[in-house]
Scaffold this active site. Structure first.
Site, mmCIF file in Angstrom:
data_model
loop_
_atom_site.group_PDB
_atom_site.id
_atom_site.type_symbol
_atom_site.label_atom_id
_atom_site.label_comp_id
_atom_site.label_asym_id
_atom_site.label_seq_id
_atom_site.Cartn_x
_atom_site.Cartn_y
_atom_site.Cartn_z
ATOM 1 N N GLY A 166 38.811 72.787 38.210
ATOM 2 C CA GLY A 166 40.334 73.152 37.244
ATOM 3 C C GLY A 166 40.411 73.936 35.947
ATOM 4 N N GLY A 167 40.797 73.387 34.692
ATOM 5 C CA GLY A 167 40.509 74.062 33.963
ATOM 6 C C GLY A 167 39.374 75.324 34.125
ATOM 7 C CD GLU B 134 39.623 66.981 41.998
ATOM 8 O OE1 GLU B 134 38.966 68.306 41.453
ATOM 9 O OE2 GLU B 134 40.986 67.377 42.007
ATOM 10 N N GLY C 100 41.254 67.041 33.557
ATOM 11 C CA GLY C 100 41.646 67.930 32.984
ATOM 12 C C GLY C 100 41.406 66.886 30.872
ATOM 13 C CG ASN D 160 43.808 73.521 42.128
ATOM 14 O OD1 ASN D 160 44.257 74.118 42.094
ATOM 15 N ND2 ASN D 160 43.327 71.864 41.602
ATOM 16 C CD1 TRP D 161 42.067 79.653 39.896
ATOM 17 C CD2 TRP D 161 43.789 81.004 40.301
ATOM 18 N NE1 TRP D 161 41.448 80.959 39.822
ATOM 19 C CE2 TRP D 161 42.554 81.494 40.591
ATOM 20 C CE3 TRP D 161 44.656 82.087 40.524
ATOM 21 C CZ2 TRP D 161 42.183 82.995 40.595
ATOM 22 C CZ3 TRP D 161 44.396 83.483 40.349
ATOM 23 C CH2 TRP D 161 43.230 84.234 41.143
ATOM 24 C CE LYS D 162 43.869 71.618 38.477
ATOM 25 N NZ LYS D 162 43.476 69.810 37.747
ATOM 26 C CG HIS E 29 44.791 67.844 43.359
ATOM 27 N ND1 HIS E 29 45.316 67.293 42.337
ATOM 28 C CD2 HIS E 29 43.856 68.296 42.717
ATOM 29 C CE1 HIS E 29 44.189 67.454 41.121
ATOM 30 N NE2 HIS E 29 43.331 68.723 41.567
ATOM 31 C CD GLU F 132 46.787 68.238 38.506
ATOM 32 O OE1 GLU F 132 46.975 68.717 38.941
ATOM 33 O OE2 GLU F 132 45.924 67.572 37.617
ATOM 34 C CB SER G 129 35.742 68.075 32.570
ATOM 35 O OG SER G 129 37.096 66.833 32.195
HETATM 36 P P1 13P Z 1 39.640 69.857 35.457
HETATM 37 O O1 13P Z 1 38.277 70.752 35.830
HETATM 38 O O2 13P Z 1 40.747 71.004 34.500
HETATM 39 O O3 13P Z 1 39.211 69.031 35.310
HETATM 40 O O4 13P Z 1 40.624 70.109 37.149
HETATM 41 C C1 13P Z 1 40.038 69.452 37.994
HETATM 42 C C2 13P Z 1 40.622 69.124 38.896
HETATM 43 O O5 13P Z 1 42.079 68.583 39.845
HETATM 44 C C3 13P Z 1 40.929 70.367 40.682
HETATM 45 O O6 13P Z 1 41.433 70.184 41.435
#
Ligand code: 13P
Length: 259
Positions: free
Chosen positions: A234-235, A167, A173, A9-11, A95, A97, A213
């Site tokens: 994510g990251g 999640e 993050g 997920n590149w956000k 999600h 967020e 993470s």
């Molecule tokens: P991180 O891997 O950056 O913690 O993000 C997880 C995430 O929200 C994937 O959708």
């Protein structure tokens, strides 16, 4: 048997140029990983360009969100019809967020689930608790409640096409990963919930990803857990080398045939 699914997920990251370069390099790097699903979620602006790059590779692509109406006066929204039009395979829904920052409710998420499935896209439905909820011993209640509401009126046939992602908000993050045992316990609880809402056969087919993470140095132990079928990253999915290392996690003695 549940096929592992590793998704990035590149956000809100990457321009079209960077997205295309990334997709091309990833396709070349991972052209020998046939027994799993690899999915990337670029931003909307880069989706069409990425679709053209990954067409002949084993990389699938998806959208990070969508609206539930097919068309109309919804300024700024992107519809399931538009996503289906460019061949989107998966769409991330619910999600944290979007729940926390954009105020998305379970009722809206449920409408989006139905819309995605109607347009033959597979939802990745995210659920998870906040740190305060975990500390108060309410993590399971929160996740149960999200599942019941978000999956309202989703049929068995639709459920087996749906991927779930656990999640926990405190792990996103932050560099703090849920311990593999805690993650596995919650995944087992999620599967029990699917049994209670559907049946054992349906639940045994649903894949449950862990997200929060995930990195190259913790993926092996997470994937060794019997209830963890994949990762939503994510990251660490923003860099080809680190995402490719995650995709190439070390299979434990527990074969995926046993899952
Ligand atoms: P991180 O891997 O950056 O913690 O993000 C997880 C995430 O929200 C994937 O959708």
């Amino acid at each position: 048997m549940r096929k592992p699914i590793i998704a990035g997920n590149w956000k809100m990251n990457k321009t079209i140029k960077k997205s295309v370069e990334f997709a091309r390099e990833l396709g070349e790097t991972l052209n020998d990983c046939p027994d799993m699903e690899i999915v990337i979620f670029p931003p909307f602006t880069a989706l069409y360009a990425v679709a053209n790059v990954v067409r002949d590779t084993n990389i699938l692509f998806g959208a990070q969100n969508m609206y539930f109406e097919p068309a109309g006066a919804y300024t700024g929204e992107v519809s399931p019809l538009m996503l289906a039009d460019i061949g989107v395979h998966y769409v991330i829904l619910g999600h944290s967020e979007r729940r926390e920052i954009l105020g998305e409710t379970d009722e809206i998420i449920n409408l989006k689930m139905k819309a995605a499935l109607n347009y033959r896209m597979k939802p990745i439905l995210c659920v998870g608790e906040k740190i305060e909820e975990r500390e108060k011993g309410k993590a399971e209640d929160v996740v149960h409640n999200q599942l019941v509401k978000d999956l309202h009126d989703i049929s068995k046939d639709e459920m087996v096409k749906t991927v779930l992602a656990y999640e926990p908000l405190w792990a996103i993050g932050t560099g703090k990963t849920a311990s593999p045992e805690d993650a596995n316990k919650m995944h087992a609880f999620i599967r029990e919930t699917i049994i209670s809402l559907y049946d054992k056969r349906t639940a045994s087919k649903v894949r449950i990803q862990y997200g929060g993470s995930v990195r190259p140095d913790n993926i092996d132990i997470l994937m060794a857990q019997p209830e963890i079928d994949g990762a939503l990253v994510g990251g660490a999915s923003l860099d080809v080398e680190s995402f490719a290392k995650i995709v190439r996690f070390k299979r434990s003695v527990l074969s995926f045939d046993d899952k």
